[in-house]
Design an enzyme around this catalytic site. Sequence first.
Site, short mmCIF file in Angstrom:
data_model
loop_
_atom_site.label_atom_id
_atom_site.label_comp_id
_atom_site.label_asym_id
_atom_site.label_seq_id
_atom_site.Cartn_x
_atom_site.Cartn_y
_atom_site.Cartn_z
N SER A 167 -1.50 19.46 12.65
CA SER A 167 -1.00 20.10 11.43
C SER A 167 0.46 20.44 11.66
O SER A 167 0.88 20.66 12.81
CB SER A 167 -1.77 21.39 11.16
N TYR A 211 -6.27 28.90 14.18
CA TYR A 211 -5.97 27.55 13.67
C TYR A 211 -4.71 27.02 14.34
O TYR A 211 -4.68 25.89 14.84
CB TYR A 211 -5.80 27.61 12.16
N1 LIG Z 1 -5.47 20.15 3.74
C1 LIG Z 1 -4.36 20.55 4.33
O1 LIG Z 1 -3.47 21.13 3.70
C2 LIG Z 1 -4.13 20.23 5.79
C3 LIG Z 1 -2.84 20.41 6.33
C4 LIG Z 1 -2.60 20.12 7.67
C5 LIG Z 1 -3.65 19.64 8.45
N2 LIG Z 1 -4.90 19.48 7.91
C6 LIG Z 1 -5.95 18.96 8.77
O2 LIG Z 1 -6.51 17.78 8.20
C7 LIG Z 1 -7.85 17.60 8.66
C8 LIG Z 1 -8.78 17.29 7.50
O3 LIG Z 1 -8.87 18.40 6.63
P1 LIG Z 1 -9.01 18.23 5.04
O4 LIG Z 1 -7.70 18.57 4.46
O5 LIG Z 1 -9.61 16.91 4.72
O6 LIG Z 1 -10.01 19.45 4.71
P2 LIG Z 1 -11.52 19.45 4.20
O7 LIG Z 1 -11.98 20.85 4.32
O8 LIG Z 1 -11.62 18.80 2.86
O9 LIG Z 1 -12.29 18.49 5.24
C9 LIG Z 1 -12.71 18.92 6.50
C10 LIG Z 1 -14.08 18.31 6.76
O10 LIG Z 1 -14.51 18.70 8.09
C11 LIG Z 1 -15.86 19.13 7.99
N3 LIG Z 1 -16.14 20.06 9.08
C12 LIG Z 1 -15.68 21.34 9.22
N4 LIG Z 1 -16.18 21.90 10.32
C13 LIG Z 1 -16.95 20.96 10.92
C14 LIG Z 1 -17.73 20.95 12.11
N5 LIG Z 1 -17.83 22.05 12.88
N6 LIG Z 1 -18.39 19.82 12.45
C15 LIG Z 1 -18.30 18.72 11.65
N7 LIG Z 1 -17.61 18.68 10.50
C16 LIG Z 1 -16.93 19.78 10.13
C17 LIG Z 1 -15.99 19.75 6.62
O11 LIG Z 1 -17.34 19.84 6.18
C18 LIG Z 1 -15.14 18.80 5.78
O12 LIG Z 1 -15.88 17.71 5.28
C19 LIG Z 1 -8.17 18.88 9.42
O13 LIG Z 1 -7.98 18.64 10.80
C20 LIG Z 1 -7.14 19.87 8.93
O14 LIG Z 1 -6.90 20.92 9.83
C21 LIG Z 1 -5.15 19.76 6.60
#
Ligand SMILES: NC(=O)c1ccc[n+]([C@@H]2O[C@H](COP(=O)([O-])OP(=O)(O)OC[C@H]3O[C@@H](n4cnc5c(N)ncnc54)[C@H](O)[C@@H]3O)[C@@H](O)[C@H]2O)c1
Length: 286
Positions: free
Chosen positions: A149, A170
Amino acid sequence: MGRLDGKVVFITGAARGQGRAHAVRAAAEGADIIGVDICADIDSNQYPLARREDLEETERQVAKQGRRMVARVADVRDRGALAGALADGVAEFGRLDGVVAQAAICPLGTTDGSAFVDAVAVDFCGVFNTIEAALPHLGAGASIVATGSLAALVPGSLDNVAKGSGGLGYSWAKRAVASLVHDLAAALASRNIRANAVHPTNVNTDMLNSDVMYQVFRPDLAEPGRADALESFTSQTAMGIPYVEPEDIADAVLFLLSDESRYITGLQMRVDAGGYVKLRPQAPAF
Ligand SMILES: NC(=O)c1ccc[n+]([C@@H]2O[C@H](COP(=O)([O-])OP(=O)(O)OC[C@H]3O[C@@H](n4cnc5c(N)ncnc54)[C@H](O)[C@@H]3O)[C@@H](O)[C@H]2O)c1
C-alpha cells in the site's frame, strides 16, 4: 496467444475487489486460478468482508474467460487451510506458476489493541503464510506478487494514532511486506523465482468505500458520506483523481506475473497516480 498461457496462479482474497480483478485478468490471459477467501467477517474490522457468493461470482467470471478456478474458503492466518487449498488446486491443474498474496483488512476507527494484532496477523502473517504454502510448488520462472500500500511508503498516512490502532497495524504490516519482498527476492533469485510488491493508492473497492474509511478521511464531520470523502481521497494523488480502479492494479500484477517481467525482482511498484512523488517525506532543507 495469452500473456499467461499455460500458467496457474494462486490468489488470496479472490472473492471481490482487486483479488477478483486479478483472477479475471489472469484468466483472460490464459491462466487457471486457485483462489481463496475468508468469506466471513473479522470482529475488529468494522466493514464487512466478502461472502461465499462473492467467491462464486469470481468463479463464474473466470469461467466466462474460458478458464477453470479451484475456489476454497480459507483464512490466510490458517497455514493448514492454505496448504489444503493449494494441494487441491495443484492436484487439479498439475502446477503452480504465480502467487498473488493480497488478502487484507484495514481495521480503522478503533483504539482497541486487537485491531493492531488482527491487521498484522492478516496483512503480514497472511502474506508470509501464503508464500510459505506456495513455495514447495514453485519452480524456475515462477513469480510472487504481494500487495502492499502507499501507506507503507508514506509515513504518517495511516500509522497515525488519530487513525487508531488498526491503522498502526495496517501500516506496520504493509512496511513489513515491502521489506519481506525485497529480501525474499534476494533469497529466491538463485532458484529463478521472482518476488515483487505492488503498492496501490486508494482503490475503488469495499475496503475504501466504507463508513469507517469516510470518517477517518473526514474527521471534521460527524457522519461523512462518500461524497465528503472524495475531496480528501483526491488530495492523496498528484493526478487529480480520488482513486484508481481494481483493473489498474490488475494490469500491473499481470505484467509481474508474466514472462515480460522475467528479470524484474525485488521491485516496489507503485500504482498511485503520483501519490508518492506528491506526499513522500522530504529531507529538511537545513
Ligand atoms: N482499497 C484500497 O484503497 C487499497 C489501497 C492500498 C492497498 N490496498 C490493498 O489491496 C489489497 C486488496 O484489497 P481490496 O481493495 O480489494 O479490498 P477488499 O476488502 O475488497 O478485498 C479484500 C479481500 O480479502 C479478503 N480477506 C480479508 N481477510 C482475509 C483473511 N484473513 N483470509 C482470506 N481472505 C481475507 C476479504 O474477504 C476480501 O475479499 C489489500 O492488500 C489491501 O490492503 C487497498
